[in-house]
Motif scaffolding. Sequence first.
Motif, mmCIF file in Angstrom:
data_model
loop_
_atom_site.group_PDB
_atom_site.id
_atom_site.type_symbol
_atom_site.label_atom_id
_atom_site.label_comp_id
_atom_site.label_asym_id
_atom_site.label_seq_id
_atom_site.Cartn_x
_atom_site.Cartn_y
_atom_site.Cartn_z
ATOM 1 N N ALA A 104 0.615 -1.120 0.347
ATOM 2 C CA ALA A 104 -0.291 -0.078 -0.135
ATOM 3 C C ALA A 104 1.027 1.070 0.573
ATOM 4 C CB ALA A 104 -0.956 -0.157 1.378
ATOM 5 N N GLY A 105 1.193 1.731 0.708
ATOM 6 C CA GLY A 105 2.224 2.910 1.655
ATOM 7 C C GLY A 105 3.419 2.334 1.243
ATOM 8 N N THR A 106 3.851 2.371 0.357
ATOM 9 C CA THR A 106 5.181 1.885 0.109
ATOM 10 C C THR A 106 6.206 2.901 -0.975
ATOM 11 O OG1 THR A 106 4.547 -0.651 -1.489
ATOM 12 C CG2 THR A 106 4.779 -0.128 0.775
ATOM 13 N N GLY A 107 7.234 2.887 -1.197
ATOM 14 C CA GLY A 107 8.446 2.663 -2.809
ATOM 15 C C GLY A 107 9.432 2.495 -2.243
ATOM 16 N N THR A 108 10.423 3.033 -3.876
ATOM 17 C CA THR A 108 11.217 1.989 -3.548
ATOM 18 C C THR A 108 12.691 3.341 -2.987
ATOM 19 O OG1 THR A 108 11.420 3.328 -5.690
ATOM 20 C CG2 THR A 108 11.067 0.726 -5.324
ATOM 21 N N GLY A 109 13.439 2.990 -1.922
ATOM 22 C CA GLY A 109 14.486 3.714 -1.362
ATOM 23 C C GLY A 109 15.291 4.505 -2.680
ATOM 24 N N THR A 110 15.814 5.671 -1.997
ATOM 25 C CA THR A 110 16.601 6.527 -3.175
ATOM 26 C C THR A 110 17.703 5.994 -4.316
ATOM 27 O OG1 THR A 110 17.800 6.995 -1.624
ATOM 28 C CG2 THR A 110 16.596 8.707 -1.929
ATOM 29 N N ASP A 111 18.489 4.990 -3.599
ATOM 30 C CA ASP A 111 19.386 3.989 -4.502
ATOM 31 C C ASP A 111 18.665 2.816 -5.550
ATOM 32 O OD1 ASP A 111 18.687 1.706 -2.614
ATOM 33 O OD2 ASP A 111 20.674 1.376 -1.572
ATOM 34 N N GLY A 112 17.148 3.025 -5.703
ATOM 35 C CA GLY A 112 15.985 1.660 -6.226
ATOM 36 C C GLY A 112 16.481 0.344 -5.791
ATOM 37 N N ASP A 113 17.629 -0.437 -4.677
ATOM 38 C CA ASP A 113 17.378 -1.123 -4.706
ATOM 39 C C ASP A 113 17.080 -1.826 -3.086
ATOM 40 O OD1 ASP A 113 19.068 -0.899 -2.895
ATOM 41 O OD2 ASP A 113 20.635 -2.327 -4.085
ATOM 42 N N LYS A 114 15.552 -0.923 -2.372
ATOM 43 C CA LYS A 114 15.001 -0.887 -1.025
ATOM 44 C C LYS A 114 13.609 -0.137 -1.514
ATOM 45 C CE LYS A 114 18.689 0.223 2.006
ATOM 46 N NZ LYS A 114 19.806 1.408 2.361
ATOM 47 N N VAL A 115 12.925 -1.275 -0.844
ATOM 48 C CA VAL A 115 11.445 -0.712 -0.332
ATOM 49 C C VAL A 115 11.145 -0.157 0.556
ATOM 50 C CG1 VAL A 115 9.136 -1.832 -0.672
ATOM 51 C CG2 VAL A 115 10.834 -3.097 -2.061
ATOM 52 N N VAL A 116 10.630 1.183 0.792
ATOM 53 C CA VAL A 116 10.674 1.732 1.836
ATOM 54 C C VAL A 116 8.882 2.098 2.216
ATOM 55 C CG1 VAL A 116 13.201 2.536 1.876
ATOM 56 C CG2 VAL A 116 11.183 3.997 0.737
ATOM 57 N N THR A 117 8.710 2.626 3.598
ATOM 58 C CA THR A 117 7.458 2.778 3.646
ATOM 59 C C THR A 117 7.417 4.587 3.381
ATOM 60 O OG1 THR A 117 7.961 4.064 5.794
ATOM 61 C CG2 THR A 117 7.912 1.509 5.865
ATOM 62 N N ALA A 118 6.527 4.704 2.919
ATOM 63 C CA ALA A 118 5.734 5.376 2.079
ATOM 64 C C ALA A 118 3.889 6.019 2.569
ATOM 65 C CB ALA A 118 5.457 5.765 0.666
ATOM 66 N N GLY A 119 3.929 5.337 3.565
ATOM 67 C CA GLY A 119 2.293 5.996 3.277
ATOM 68 C C GLY A 119 1.789 5.444 5.516
ATOM 69 N N GLY A 120 0.553 5.213 5.616
ATOM 70 C CA GLY A 120 0.415 4.811 6.617
ATOM 71 C C GLY A 120 -0.463 3.349 6.942
ATOM 72 N N ARG A 121 -1.032 3.110 5.997
ATOM 73 C CA ARG A 121 -0.647 2.001 5.780
ATOM 74 C C ARG A 121 -0.266 1.139 4.742
ATOM 75 N NH1 ARG A 121 -7.400 0.384 4.619
ATOM 76 N NH2 ARG A 121 -6.503 2.017 2.799
ATOM 77 N N VAL A 122 0.655 -0.214 5.432
ATOM 78 C CA VAL A 122 1.404 -0.467 4.215
ATOM 79 C C VAL A 122 2.439 -1.255 3.411
ATOM 80 C CG1 VAL A 122 4.591 -0.237 5.130
ATOM 81 C CG2 VAL A 122 3.669 1.105 5.532
ATOM 82 N N LEU A 123 1.396 -2.023 4.275
ATOM 83 C CA LEU A 123 1.147 -3.957 3.303
ATOM 84 C C LEU A 123 0.257 -4.653 3.576
ATOM 85 C CD1 LEU A 123 4.928 -4.973 4.235
ATOM 86 C CD2 LEU A 123 4.181 -4.393 1.858
ATOM 87 N N GLY A 124 -0.348 -5.238 3.266
ATOM 88 C CA GLY A 124 -1.560 -5.338 3.154
ATOM 89 C C GLY A 124 -1.242 -7.112 3.275
#
Length: 429
Positions: free
Chosen positions: A365-385
């Motif tokens: 849900a609220g996820t994105g890729t980190g600045t180096d592109g190979d990490k998954v980072v949180t980007a919102g309140g609800r993160v995963l389902g």
Amino acid sequence: MKILVVGNGGREHALVWKLANDSTQPELFCTPGNAGTAEWGTNLSLGATDLEGIQQWCIENQPGLVVIGPEAPLCLGMADVLEAEGFRVFGPNQAAAELEGSKQFAKEIMKAAGVPTSAYETFTDADAACEYVRTRSIPIVIKADGLAAGKGVTVAETVEQADAAIRDALEGNAFGEAGSRVVIEDFLVGEEASILALIDGENVVMLASSQDHKRIFEKDLGPNTGGMGAYSPASIVNETVLKKVKEEVYDRTLAELKKRGITYKGVLYAGLMIENDQPSVVEFNCRFGDPETQAVLTRWDGDMLPAINGVIDGTLSEEMIQWKDEHSVCVVMVAGGYPGDYAKGVEIQNLDKADAVQDTVVFHAGTGTGTDGDKVVTAGGRVLGITSLGTDLPDALSKAYIAVETISFEGAFYRNDIAHRELRRLEDG
Ligand code: GLY
């Protein structure tokens, strides 16, 4: 065929996942999407409410289908704009989306159609609204009329709380224009459940039932959230309830809309309160629910595209949709502090290991890729389902929680009691 899914939540990841796995192997695009949708297709950088940008992308790229996930673009008329350009769109037009866009409109339709729902009045004047509260029982529900990103509803346990909610909306501008009118409703007693139905303008096909968990803490305590987990099926929605939902909710609502010259095509979510097998409508949403979609789509057996095409072409039928006998559970992991302030950009670990748990899909849900592109980072309140299928509810729960416990990120929080009502029913036999 190219398919564009608009949105970036867990619902959209579930839609992209289901459509990408269609036997016709379409090419998926999602805008703006999240780190999960990027695994199944191409994320675009256009915001979900960027009507002009999305229209332009469609003109240049000619998708065979556009699926609009969230309510905001639907209420802005994205379906109307794209249909006018000749695109095939899944999602109601602006007039029909008012069922979610204006609580007052939804109540007016329900009242005129004889749909079971609570008594209500609408106010723009705070003193008159506070006076009305004193003529009703407590608890009482105060709703901002317009879209307020899930934050516009207060269940007031005291007259003082009701007064505060009214004055915040009407005088304090807490929800902007969306709160310039409030709907005050009697509080409904019972157990909540969700029904999503596909509608092609004429035909209604209800999808498998589910139950969401809106409060942040276990035992349904604490503030409301967008949804902390869901399971399907929900046995509170028995055959009697289903028949009533079809006849008293969907058929009556559609007939009333039709009388007013409004055609509904897409998915219509009925949030229900059920007491003694009698459903009453708490709210309508003009879109798939989140996290209900994750729990429901994992149980959908076979392709979804025939039903979507049926909705668009007016040829929808029950035979287009089959359900797996299995039960599903979706457990939502949120960022610490949600639904208040929370950190973003926190690295998430062990997503692959969790995805490898049997019969489990980790919807982002609220996820994105980190600045180096190979990490998954949180980007919102609800993160995963985290969503699992099982032969029965305990089996689905056990898989889902094994996967949840595999994932780690700083501040991660989730409820340990998803499906507690259904488990109690099972225990009580
Ligand atoms: N799960 C609640 C909603 O989608 O509105």
